[in-house]
Write an enzyme that holds these catalytic residues in place. Structure first.
Site, PDB file in Angstrom:
ATOM      1  N   SER A 225       0.798  -1.226   0.000  1.00  0.00           N
ATOM      2  CA  SER A 225       0.000   0.000   0.000  1.00  0.00           C
ATOM      3  C   SER A 225       0.831   1.276   0.000  1.00  0.00           C
ATOM      4  O   SER A 225       0.283   2.373  -0.158  1.00  0.00           O
ATOM      5  CB  SER A 225      -0.967   0.021   1.193  1.00  0.00           C
ATOM      6  N   LYS A 270      -5.720   5.002   8.390  1.00  0.00           N
ATOM      7  CA  LYS A 270      -4.713   5.777   7.663  1.00  0.00           C
ATOM      8  C   LYS A 270      -5.085   7.266   7.600  1.00  0.00           C
ATOM      9  O   LYS A 270      -4.211   8.128   7.722  1.00  0.00           O
ATOM     10  CB  LYS A 270      -4.516   5.188   6.265  1.00  0.00           C
TER      11      LYS A 270
END
Length: 331
Positions: A225, A270
């Protein structure tokens, strides 16, 4: 003496309660929460690039750890922590799990380099070196010596070509196959017994390198990611551009071979981590429609941003060109 015994029992019970609450790992229970952030400008080192500015490109992460009673209670209270029950045969899959994470991170780094060089019109500086193994059918006993994240350099004494992966299953079934692989920085020779089983055996991706010295320190982060932010850092350094203009940029998303920014998990954690790191912009993969009638990274990020009332701009992107153009237009 009786009083002493009572105090001793209370002390022992207190120690037992503290141990059970804070240190006993609950079987199959895992806590997911916002992880640490890292500056991709520090993770990437390109020879002869311009010195690092005060700007930052933050890689956001999710931390996952086996839970205790204390961390479970915290996860129940905290809006951006959650827990799940997972049952696995860890003795069987532990090594493959580590290798898979390393393989994904290695491929993410490589794809970031490849895409950054493509965007900078420097593809000719890339050199094919082998095939990185990304998955193996562990039901095929003959493949037990091969590991995920091995890079196959040669097959039966011949240097591999970009189309060698498609032909490898046929070679493995024809006879014993001699491989030379790169594993953890060292070359190893493997003899694979003839495979007699039909069906799926393994898959992989192309591995490349560049003549321009590029070092990427993933700082212990696994998974793919970080790909988009690593690509941005490499691109900025090899082109000498300052796209950040003093801003702190954060984001998430895989980087695919065609330059697209792919969907990832852990978006709430996040966004929360980027907000608390005082990021100005958060780039997030976009897929879906404006109504948000099904779950996507962008709409999930936008909801979290509204909930925590952040001033950070959440920007949907489909590919690396979207990121670069946005930073140029909104300099």
């Amino acid at each position: 003496m009786k009083r002493f015994s009572k105090y001793l029992v209370v002390a022992l019970l207190s120690v037992a309660v503290i141990y059970f609450a804070f240190f006993y790992r609950i079987p199959d229970l895992y806590i997911t929460k916002p992880g640490p952030v890292a500056d991709a400008m520090e993770m990437v080192s390109v020879a002869d690039s311009s010195p690092k500015s005060d700007s930052e490109i933050l890689v956001t992460t999710v931390k996952r750890k086996q839970g205790t009673v204390f961390t479970l209670i915290k996860a129940l209270i905290h809006p951006y922590q959650n827990f799940s029950k997972e049952t696995q045969n860890y003795e069987t899959v532990r090594q493959d799990s580590r290798d898979v994470q390393q393989a994904f991170m290695a491929n993410s780094k490589q794809t970031a380099v490849t895409e950054a060089f493509r965007l900078a019109e420097k593809e000719k500086e890339l050199e094919f070196i082998g095939i990185r193994i990304m998955n193996i059918n562990r039901d095929v006993q003959a493949l037990e010596s091969l590991r995920i994240n091995d890079v196959i350099l040669s097959i039966n004494g011949e240097k591999v070509s970009p189309n060698a992966l498609a032909k490898l299953p046929q070679k493995l079934r024809a006879a014993q196959t001699e491989l030379v692989v790169a594993r953890e920085g060292k070359k190893q020779e493997l003899s694979i017994p003839q495979v007699v089983r039909n069906g799926y055996l393994l898959n992989g991706v192309l591995a490349v390198t560049t003549n321009e010295p590029i070092r990427i320190n993933s700082k212990g982060f696994g998974g793919p990611s970080a790909g988009a932010m690593l690509t941005l850092s490499i691109y900025q350094q090899i082109t000498g551009q300052d796209l950040l203009n003093g801003r702190t940029v954060a984001g998430t998303g895989t980087i695919e071979a065609n330059g697209s920014v792919g969907l990832v998990g852990g978006i709430p954690q996040k966004v929360y981590a980027a907000h608390h790191s005082q990021a100005d912009i958060f780039f997030v993969p976009y897929l879906g429609n404006e109504e948000g009638t099904f779950s996507t990274n962008y709409f999930e990020a936008r909801k979290v941003a509204a909930d925590i009332q952040t001033e950070m701009k959440v920007v949907p992107v489909g590919d690396m060109t979207d990121i670069i153009e946005y930073l140029k237009v909104h300099a």
